[in-house]
Write a protein that holds these residues in place. Structure first.
Motif, PDB file in Angstrom:
ATOM      1  N   ALA A 284     -23.155  18.119   8.537  1.00  0.00           N
ATOM      2  CA  ALA A 284     -21.998  17.216   8.627  1.00  0.00           C
ATOM      3  C   ALA A 284     -21.575  16.744   7.240  1.00  0.00           C
ATOM      4  N   PRO A 285     -20.274  16.473   7.064  1.00  0.00           N
ATOM      5  CA  PRO A 285     -19.820  16.005   5.753  1.00  0.00           C
ATOM      6  C   PRO A 285     -20.387  14.633   5.399  1.00  0.00           C
ATOM      7  N   PRO A 326     -15.481  11.263   3.687  1.00  0.00           N
ATOM      8  CA  PRO A 326     -14.706  11.909   2.608  1.00  0.00           C
ATOM      9  C   PRO A 326     -13.246  12.087   3.007  1.00  0.00           C
ATOM     10  N   ARG A 327     -12.361  11.684   2.124  1.00  0.00           N
ATOM     11  CA  ARG A 327     -10.926  11.678   2.465  1.00  0.00           C
ATOM     12  C   ARG A 327     -10.351  13.074   2.643  1.00  0.00           C
ATOM     13  N   GLU A 328     -11.009  14.057   2.029  1.00  0.00           N
ATOM     14  CA  GLU A 328     -10.422  15.401   2.081  1.00  0.00           C
ATOM     15  C   GLU A 328     -10.638  16.080   3.435  1.00  0.00           C
ATOM     16  N   ILE A 329     -11.405  15.446   4.314  1.00  0.00           N
ATOM     17  CA  ILE A 329     -11.644  16.031   5.637  1.00  0.00           C
ATOM     18  C   ILE A 329     -11.044  15.100   6.685  1.00  0.00           C
ATOM     19  N   ASP A 330     -10.189  15.662   7.527  1.00  0.00           N
ATOM     20  CA  ASP A 330      -9.572  14.870   8.588  1.00  0.00           C
ATOM     21  C   ASP A 330     -10.648  14.556   9.638  1.00  0.00           C
ATOM     22  N   LEU A 333      -9.849  15.559  13.299  1.00  0.00           N
ATOM     23  CA  LEU A 333      -9.779  17.016  13.410  1.00  0.00           C
ATOM     24  C   LEU A 333     -11.180  17.619  13.356  1.00  0.00           C
ATOM     25  N   TYR A 334     -11.987  17.090  12.440  1.00  0.00           N
ATOM     26  CA  TYR A 334     -13.362  17.588  12.319  1.00  0.00           C
ATOM     27  C   TYR A 334     -14.128  17.344  13.620  1.00  0.00           C
ATOM     28  N   GLU A 337     -12.949  19.597  16.451  1.00  0.00           N
ATOM     29  CA  GLU A 337     -13.388  20.971  16.225  1.00  0.00           C
ATOM     30  C   GLU A 337     -14.893  21.090  16.508  1.00  0.00           C
TER      31      GLU A 337
END
Lengths: 354, 430
Positions: A284-285, A326-330, A333-334, A337
């Motif tokens: 996971a992020p 982290p802002r770069e991952i929605d 949406l993550y 998915e």
């Protein structure tokens, strides 16, 4: 004024409901729980996305709480709550049917189609075996269908019916020893174990490595305790079914209308998803978010509404703030998915090891 | 081939289609090396570049050498050809559960091939030919090849993987082992690897400290650590130059009707995710803040231009009218996810409202164009995956209305009887 009397009677009923897990795809959480009552309306349990606790909502009124469920979830919930009384196998069938309609994407649809074909064959084979081997004159006539449904939900391959379900009982037999032959037999039994049970054993056994190291006394520690309790119950479910098959008298005493094993079967899919989600934690992020999601799912799965609750639910789940994501991952949406990935894994779990 | 009707009637009929990045084997093989490749003239002109960069004329002879007697060449070409999902053969979903991105798979095959070829010594005759074609000296090529071999051998860490914005998660021990192998290959390999490590979608908070820790274990630790620091300083202008080039290229570009979606983008989702992650790192640690802010502004422009073009092209694509094959539909869903991720990252670079209307327009188009070969369920799902609508679409409402009503809301048998009795009373008017 019968409706008033009826509603008073319903409110006064404290009979515990049957909890059934729903493998949802909404980014809301890892999954929801449906609590079905005989007399009262069905309730939906979901982890509070803003902090501690469990929200109880009417199943088709999630929008009123500010949530926007996915189309898959809306259709699946709607299909399930249209049934009364709801059986555990109905829930599973509704999930598969919704995936088959394409609401979880083409990949899930193709997988569900392939698994459906295998399931039909397996069901027929299982039923034939049950009728031929374990049926006695005094057993209930609807027992074969019920038992087939239950065994299908445990993910049992009919080819392993005679050997696999006997394994836990045999292992407990005195004088088993740890010699070479016994080890070989254990290895063989391990390889034939239903994939669900193997997944539960593997992941919950390794959960201390997945959860944060300071889990003692924290919500992660309680989550671990809940998962270990669940594993014990699921082991007991499989052992109980095996004993039923081995002891015909016990099987004859089962009354399908009394819904034996229903409590554990309703949660089996939930703990399966818990394990699939625990596997995602390392990838996971944000580990803090993933652990919080996992703990929230355990909280919903461990929620009880009766006075005989032995294990306390996870009281306060500390949710990490959005700034830690982290802002770069929605985020939404993550999550959706990930949930769809887990749904696909769950659909194919019984026919293929993930 | 006759041009589509739309094309000839377009007011901008004289505007050519914007050629995107290619998907030839050479593109796939060398695209991850973009931070290192410079024109040979520039490479010759600077002593620093000569030890830290790769001359561009070396790539073509290398590609020819890699492809010489390559047994999987046909497979790679077939994978590239089916990049848009239209020509993939049917497969058993249970035996091959991962519907992998064919172009990504082709890239990985090519990197493995390059690593295998470079792990063996190059024959002198081939070296002479390479030198002649590339305009370099043989000794210069011999000096570069071992370092290039390390890059291809460690492609799993140094090259981008997949199309997800989620960073690759490598265990700490694997990361340290890989970095030790790279550093053991020499300073040139280490200097080559550092920009790639930062440009691939790796978590900078993990890889940078690990790289510095490994650098400090070597005798020439000053130069190894300096390579890490220089890579961090240079990665911002490098990305900015790339984004500026893309923004320039797409400025005023008009969308035209295409056969299908673009397979490769100028800047992919992992590229933008890396940019945003680098900007976040710079802001948080107060290092290289000015170049980071400049990069953010340029990346925002490039992302906006690219997303606008992609959305506009989607509205013009001649989508199949008949039902879609599995591979095409899965590629389409992957494309929807790509659009959504681009919009999300672009929204974080500038403002979400820059992207929302485009995706909502596309979602509405999918919902309303009845000529598309999508089923009702697929339309609903596509619209849902493209845009966040607060309420279910009208199609979904209709679908839900067709399902049986909730059991708890149905009138009981006694109530139904009572209602019937009430309706049939003589004095009652309906």
């Amino acid at each position: 004024m019968e409706s008033v009397l009826e509603s008073q009677k319903a409110a006064a009923s404290i009979a515990p409901g049957l909890s059934v897990f729903l493998p949802t795809t909404s980014p809301l959480s890892g999954g929801l729980m449906l609590r079905i009552y005989q007399t009262r309306p069905t309730e939906l349990l979901l982890p509070n996305p803003f902090g501690a606790g469990v929200l109880v909502a009417p199943p088709d009124r999630l929008d009123d709480f500010g949530f926007a469920p996915s189309a898959f979830d809306r259709v699946m919930i709607r299909r399930i709550i249209a049934l009364k009384p709801v059986r555990i196998s109905d829930v599973r069938d509704s999930v598969r049917a919704t995936a088959l309609s394409g609401f979880a994407g083409r990949e899930a649809q193709v997988l569900a189609r392939a698994v459906a074909a295998i399931s039909v064959r397996r069901r027929r084979m299982l039923r034939d075996q049950i009728v031929a081997t374990v049926m006695r004159r005094n057993t209930s006539p609807d027992l074969p269908d019920w038992l087939t449904g239950v065994l299908m939900q445990t993910g049992l391959n009919p080819h392993d019916l005679s050997s696999v379900l006997c394994a836990p009982v045999r292992n407990r037999a005195p004088g088993g020893g740890k010699g070479g032959r016994a080890a070989d037999r254990d290895g063989e039994a391990e390889s034939r174990l239903p994939p669900r049970l193997r997944l539960l054993r593997e992941v919950i056994g390794n959960l201390p490595d997945i959860l944060p190291p300071d889990y003692n006394g924290t919500s992660a520690g309680r989550c671990l305790r809940l998962a270990e309790n669940a594993l014990t119950r699921m082991e007991a479910l499989y052992t109980g079914l095996a004993e039923c098959l081995l002891v015909p008298d016990r099987l004859a005493g089962l009354v399908p209308a009394g819904r034996p094993f229903a409590t554990d079967l309703g949660l089996l899919a939930g703990w399966t998803r818990f394990c699939l989600m625990a596997r995602e934690v390392m990838r996971a992020p944000s580990r803090a978010h993933a652990v919080a999601d996992l703990t929230a799912l355990a909280q919903v799965l461990g929620h009880k509404n009766n006075a005989s609750a032995q294990d306390a639910p996870v009281l306060s789940t500390a949710r990490p703030g959005p700034s830690e994501w982290p802002r770069e991952i929605d985020h939404a949406l993550y999550l959706s998915e990930r949930n769809e990935r887990m749904l696909r894994a769950e659909i194919t779990l019984d026919v293929r090891d993930v | 081939m006759p041009l589509p009707v739309f094309f000839s009637q377009s007011p901008d009929a004289d505007m050519p289609e914007v050629a995107g990045p290619g998907t030839t084997p050479s593109d796939l093989l060398f695209r991850p090396l973009w931070p290192l490749v410079i024109p040979t003239v520039q490479w010759r002109g600077s002593r620093k570049d000569a030890t830290s960069r790769i001359p561009d004329t070396l790539l073509e002879p290398l590609r020819i050498w890699f492809f010489d007697c390559y047994p999987d060449a046909d497979l790679v070409m077939r994978l590239i050809g089916s990049g848009d999902g239209s020509a993939l053969p049917a497969r058993d979903p249970l035996e091959e559960p991962e519907w992998a991105d064919p172009v990504q798979r082709a890239s990985e095959l090519l990197w493995v091939r390059a690593a295998a070829v470079l792990s063996r010594p190059v024959p002198p005759l081939v070296l002479d030919e390479m030198a002649e074609t590339s305009g370099l000296r043989t000794t210069e090529i011999i000096g570069l090849l071992p370092s290039l071999a390390v890059l291809f051998a460690e492609a799993s860490l140094l090259f981008p993987h997949g199309s997800s914005p989620v960073p690759a998660v490598v265990s700490r021990s694997d990361l340290l082992a890989t970095l030790t192998r790279i550093a053991g290959a020499g300073l040139t390999a280490w200097t080559f690897a550092m920009p790639l490590l930062l440009a691939a979608r790796n978590e900078i908070d993990n890889v940078l400290p690990a790289a510095r820790a490994i650098a400090l274990t070597f005798a020439e630790k000053g130069r190894y650590v300096a390579a890490c620091d220089e890579a961090l300083a240079e990665i911002f202008p490098l990305f900015e130059a790339r984004c500026a080039k893309v923004a320039r290229q797409l400025q005023g570009a008009k969308a035209v009707a295409r056969d299908g979606r673009r397979v490769a983008l100028w800047l992919s989702v992992p590229d933008f995710a890396t940019i945003l992650s680098l900007v976040r790192f710079a802001t948080r640690c107060s290092v290289h803040v000015v170049p980071a802010m400049q990069l953010q502004a340029t990346a925002a422009r490039a992302c906006r231009a690219q997303s606008d073009l992609l959305v506009a092209e989607d509205m013009l694509i001649h989508w199949p009218r008949a039902s879609w094959s599995d591979s095409l539909m899965i590629a389409f869903e992957r494309g929807n996810l790509r659009l959504r991720n681009l919009a999300s990252i672009g929204g974080a670079l500038s403002h979400p409202s820059d992207y929302r209307p485009g995706l909502e327009r596309l979602a509405t188009y999918v919902l309303e164009d009845m000529h598309l070969g999508l089923s009702l369920v697929e339309r609903m799902r596509t619209a849902e995956s493209l845009a966040d609508f607060p309420k279910p679409s009208a199609l979904l409402d209709d679908y839900l209305a067709m399902l049986p009503p909730p059991a708890d809301e149905r009138p009981t048998v006694r109530r139904r009887r009572r209602d019937v009795a009430w309706d049939t009373q003589p004095g009652h008017k309906v």
